[in-house]
Design an enzyme around this catalytic site. Structure first.
Site, PDB file in Angstrom:
ATOM      1  CB  ILE A   1      -9.228 -18.488 -15.103  1.00  0.00           C
ATOM      2  CG1 ILE A   1      -9.006 -17.537 -16.261  1.00  0.00           C
ATOM      3  CG2 ILE A   1     -10.540 -18.187 -14.393  1.00  0.00           C
ATOM      4  CD1 ILE A   1     -10.049 -17.649 -17.339  1.00  0.00           C
TER       5      ILE A   1
ATOM      6  N   GLY B   1      -7.715 -26.491 -10.716  1.00  0.00           N
ATOM      7  CA  GLY B   1      -8.446 -27.442  -9.868  1.00  0.00           C
ATOM      8  C   GLY B   1      -7.865 -28.828  -9.962  1.00  0.00           C
TER       9      GLY B   1
ATOM     10  CB  SER C   1      -9.800 -28.886 -15.661  1.00  0.00           C
ATOM     11  OG  SER C   1     -10.636 -28.067 -14.885  1.00  0.00           O
ATOM     12  CB  VAL C   2      -5.211 -25.785 -15.368  1.00  0.00           C
ATOM     13  CG1 VAL C   2      -4.521 -26.205 -14.111  1.00  0.00           C
ATOM     14  CG2 VAL C   2      -4.666 -26.543 -16.541  1.00  0.00           C
TER      15      VAL C   2
ATOM     16  CG  ASP D   1     -19.688 -30.828  -9.378  1.00  0.00           C
ATOM     17  OD1 ASP D   1     -20.094 -30.669  -8.215  1.00  0.00           O
ATOM     18  OD2 ASP D   1     -18.514 -30.618  -9.715  1.00  0.00           O
TER      19      ASP D   1
HETATM   20  P1  ADP Z   1     -13.282 -27.718 -12.525  1.00  0.00           P
HETATM   21  O1  ADP Z   1     -13.663 -29.044 -13.059  1.00  0.00           O
HETATM   22  O2  ADP Z   1     -11.832 -27.579 -12.249  1.00  0.00           O
HETATM   23  O3  ADP Z   1     -14.176 -27.252 -11.397  1.00  0.00           O
HETATM   24  P2  ADP Z   1     -14.583 -25.648 -14.051  1.00  0.00           P
HETATM   25  O4  ADP Z   1     -15.077 -25.851 -15.446  1.00  0.00           O
HETATM   26  O5  ADP Z   1     -15.605 -25.558 -12.978  1.00  0.00           O
HETATM   27  O6  ADP Z   1     -13.491 -26.742 -13.751  1.00  0.00           O
HETATM   28  O7  ADP Z   1     -13.717 -24.329 -14.046  1.00  0.00           O
HETATM   29  C1  ADP Z   1     -13.047 -23.879 -12.906  1.00  0.00           C
HETATM   30  C2  ADP Z   1     -13.222 -22.384 -12.720  1.00  0.00           C
HETATM   31  O8  ADP Z   1     -12.742 -21.691 -13.851  1.00  0.00           O
HETATM   32  C3  ADP Z   1     -14.674 -21.982 -12.592  1.00  0.00           C
HETATM   33  O9  ADP Z   1     -15.097 -22.047 -11.272  1.00  0.00           O
HETATM   34  C4  ADP Z   1     -14.694 -20.597 -13.137  1.00  0.00           C
HETATM   35  O10 ADP Z   1     -14.345 -19.685 -12.138  1.00  0.00           O
HETATM   36  C5  ADP Z   1     -13.602 -20.617 -14.172  1.00  0.00           C
HETATM   37  N1  ADP Z   1     -14.167 -20.848 -15.517  1.00  0.00           N
HETATM   38  C6  ADP Z   1     -14.364 -22.025 -16.121  1.00  0.00           C
HETATM   39  N2  ADP Z   1     -14.885 -21.880 -17.341  1.00  0.00           N
HETATM   40  C7  ADP Z   1     -15.009 -20.553 -17.526  1.00  0.00           C
HETATM   41  C8  ADP Z   1     -15.481 -19.748 -18.603  1.00  0.00           C
HETATM   42  N3  ADP Z   1     -15.925 -20.281 -19.731  1.00  0.00           N
HETATM   43  N4  ADP Z   1     -15.474 -18.414 -18.435  1.00  0.00           N
HETATM   44  C9  ADP Z   1     -15.021 -17.859 -17.293  1.00  0.00           C
HETATM   45  N5  ADP Z   1     -14.555 -18.553 -16.260  1.00  0.00           N
HETATM   46  C10 ADP Z   1     -14.550 -19.892 -16.363  1.00  0.00           C
HETATM   47 MG    MG Z   2     -16.041 -26.544 -11.191  1.00  0.00          MG
END
Ligand code: ADP
Ligand code: MG
Length: 577
Positions: free
Chosen positions: A246, A249, A252-253, A391
């Site tokens: 999905i 980053g 994380s992935v 954030d």
């Molecule tokens: P990072 O620390 O890499 O920003 P995030 O937790 O923000 O990690 O997740 C990155 C992306 O993955 C988010 O912007 C979102 O689009 C998708 N994402 C993360 N968690 C979920 C979830 N529970 N359901 C749907 N999409 C998610």
């Molecule tokens: Mg994020």
């Protein structure tokens, strides 16, 4: 004396003092003398000349020494070639490469490889001077050249124009400046500046694209340890399958997955798996978020090895999400945390994740609604959860079923964090900026929103306000320290213990009921296991904790072996990429 290089007169060796030997002057003299002698000898040839001569009458070479030299050089060349291949293989596409240069056997002077080409190119470039390079007049200190009527200043339009035209050749290679060679091209400062701005943004864009490409290829490759974790979760039916990526980053992935069940409790039908990455850099950057959060103190941070440290993010995100859920904030529900792999409920449907506010393209009404929701979320986080997101922005807020959902809380901090208010003000700033730009009316100023949420009455605006917030953070931290607040008094433990007591009460009331039913009634089954495991850990005490740390990771070979023997049908249910 006879050598393959010719005959030299052996000069008698005279004893001399160490000082003489070390003397540079003496060394130079000796060298001159040697050169003169060898010139006199007349027969001296360079190694190349010998080789050339040898190849001319290559039918037969009687000079054994020369043959040996030639063979040796051939051998060295082959050795170097093999080394080059080895070096290429070793470095692959890595950004940081290791050079085997020092292991090469052929002296650089005798190498006939690419460096020569480069020199040629350089020469060619030198010759390719264009009309722009025609010398411009030399200016004195006050920027003036010439005398009387012929005076030219450095601001002269023609000269400036030429200089500008020539400077565009220094823009990035992706900038198509056209071929102005041979034309006496002039660009006005205004045009030049606009081109320069465009070139800079183009360079940045291409860098970003490049980075993205690099990432997307390297990121999708999970390390065997993580693969094995996923495999085990699918194999024991915690997950039904793991689908595509999905997001990928820096920290994380995220993968999509379909949930199975754990200990008889069903997981969400659709899940998002967040895998925290294990490079050291991010820890350095993110240390500030952990520093001062007693739950995950810096000491722990320091003494742990990277693999253990990365788990802290998962634990933090889990604890924060659980607390937010408890107070009704729409956020993913934690399902399972396994080392650095966090399984949570999926925000979205049929594998399509909900859009970020940034990309949701909402109508003005929806945006206004979203703004109200975000303000409420911030208020609850502050005043009920005692957390600051840290954030919060249109990137970490999703829009799903007319609701704003908060994600990405691994870096969120307790209110007792020494920079909590600074982070909160930044969150306010980001949120207000986004909604204001999106055209929402009545968006508060960040300072106003901050005061409203915190109940503080900090005066000022912008940087001045931020400075006061920082001062407030500092004073409050000092106060906390002065009172020597013990760990137990921190909010987290308070809520944690309270939740344990609530649970006990609840369980007493529900006594006699089937455990499965009790769990099903909870909308957050994971919490039970997670907190129970924390409690168990605490009960077992320090010693047990250490041993559980050691229980830890299998070594790499075992992991590879397990993956090799993995069940194919299970593997088929894991589709990363
Ligand atoms: P990072 O620390 O890499 O920003 P995030 O937790 O923000 O990690 O997740 C990155 C992306 O993955 C988010 O912007 C979102 O689009 C998708 N994402 C993360 N968690 C979920 C979830 N529970 N359901 C749907 N999409 C998610
Ligand atoms: Mg994020």
């Amino acid at each position: 004396m006879s050598t393959p290089w010719g005959k030299t007169q052996a000069a008698p060796v005279m004893p001399c003092s160490l000082q003489d030997v070390m003397s540079e002057q003496l060394a130079t003299e000796l060298q001159h003398q040697e050169e003169k002698e060898s010139l006199n000898a007349g027969e001296t040839r360079t190694f190349q000349e010998i080789l050339a001569a040898a190849s001319e009458n290559s039918a037969e070479t009687t000079d054994d020494w020369l043959l040996a030299q030639m063979l040796q050089q051939e051998f060295d060349r082959e050795h170097d070639q093999a080394l080059k291949i080895e070096e290429k293989k070793f470095n692959g596409n890595n950004k940081v490469s290791i050079s085997f240069e020092n292991y090469r056997a052929v002296h650089p002077a005798y190498r006939d490889d690419e460096e020569e080409d480069e020199e040629v190119d350089q020469d060619e470039m030198e010759n390719r001077k264009s009309a722009w390079d025609s010398p411009s007049p030399k200016f004195n200190k006050s920027g003036v050249s010439g005398k009387g009527k012929n005076i030219t200043t450095k601001h002269d339009a023609v000269i400036c124009g030429r200089r500008n035209a020539s400077k565009i050749m220094d823009f990035g290679p992706e900038f198509h400046s056209g071929d102005g060679e041979g034309i006496d091209m002039k660009l006005s400062n205004k045009v030049y500046n606009r081109l320069k701005m465009h070139s800079l943004s183009e360079t940045k864009r291409s860098q970003r694209l490049h980075e993205k490409k690099e990432f997307s290829t390297s990121e999708h490759v999970l390390d065997p340890r993580t693969k094995l974790l996923l495999y085990k979760m699918v194999n024991n039916e915690t997950l039904e399958s793991v689908g595509g990526s999905i997001s990928s980053g820096k920290e994380s992935v995220i993968y999509h997955a379909y949930g199975g069940s754990k200990e008889g409790v069903l997981l969400s039908h659709e899940c998002a798996i967040k895998i925290y990455k294990t490079t050291l850099n991010e820890f350095k950057n993110r240390g500030a978020y952990v520093d001062g959060d007693h739950r995950f103190s810096r000491d722990e941070f320091k003494k742990n090895n990277p693999r253990k440290v990365i788990r802290i993010w998962g634990e933090k995100e889990t604890a924060n999400l659980n607390r937010m859920k408890k107070f009704g904030i729409p956020c993913p529900a934690v399902q399972v945390l396994n080392k650095h792999v966090l399984v949570m409920s999926f925000i979205g449907k049929d594998q399509i994740p909900a859009p970020k506010l940034k990309n949701a393209h909402l109508s003005v009404e929806d945006l206004e609604d979203a703004y109200e929701q975000v303000v409420k979320i911030m208020d609850t986080m502050q005043n009920k959860c005692a957390l600051v997101h840290g954030d919060l922005s249109e990137y970490n807020l999703l829009w799903f079923e007319d609701k704003v959902w908060v994600i990405d809380v691994s870096q969120s901090v307790e209110l007792t964090h020494p920079k909590a208010m600074e982070f909160l003000f930044r969150d306010c700033y980001n949120v207000c900026k986004f909604f204001k730009k999106a055209g929402v009316h009545n968006v508060k100023e960040p300072e106003q929103l901050f005061n409203q949420i915190t109940g503080l009455n900090i005066k000022g605006k912008g940087a001045e306000f931020a400075a006061q917030v920082q001062r407030y953070d500092k004073e409050r931290s000092a106060e906390l320290l002065a009172h020597q607040i013990t760990m137990k008094e921190y909010a987290f433990d308070y809520y944690f213990e309270k939740s344990q007591q609530d649970r006990l009460l609840e369980e007493q009331e529900e006594e006699g009921e089937d455990l499965g039913e009790v769990l099903e009634e909870r909308n957050d089954p994971f919490e039970y296991f997670y907190e129970k495991s924390l409690q168990d850990k605490a009960d077992r005490g320090e010693e047990a904790e250490n041993s559980s740390e050691n229980e830890e990771d299998d070594d790499d070979e075992v992991i590879e072996e397990e993956l090799k023997n993995a069940d194919e049908r299970t593997m088929d249910r894991i589709k990363l990429g």
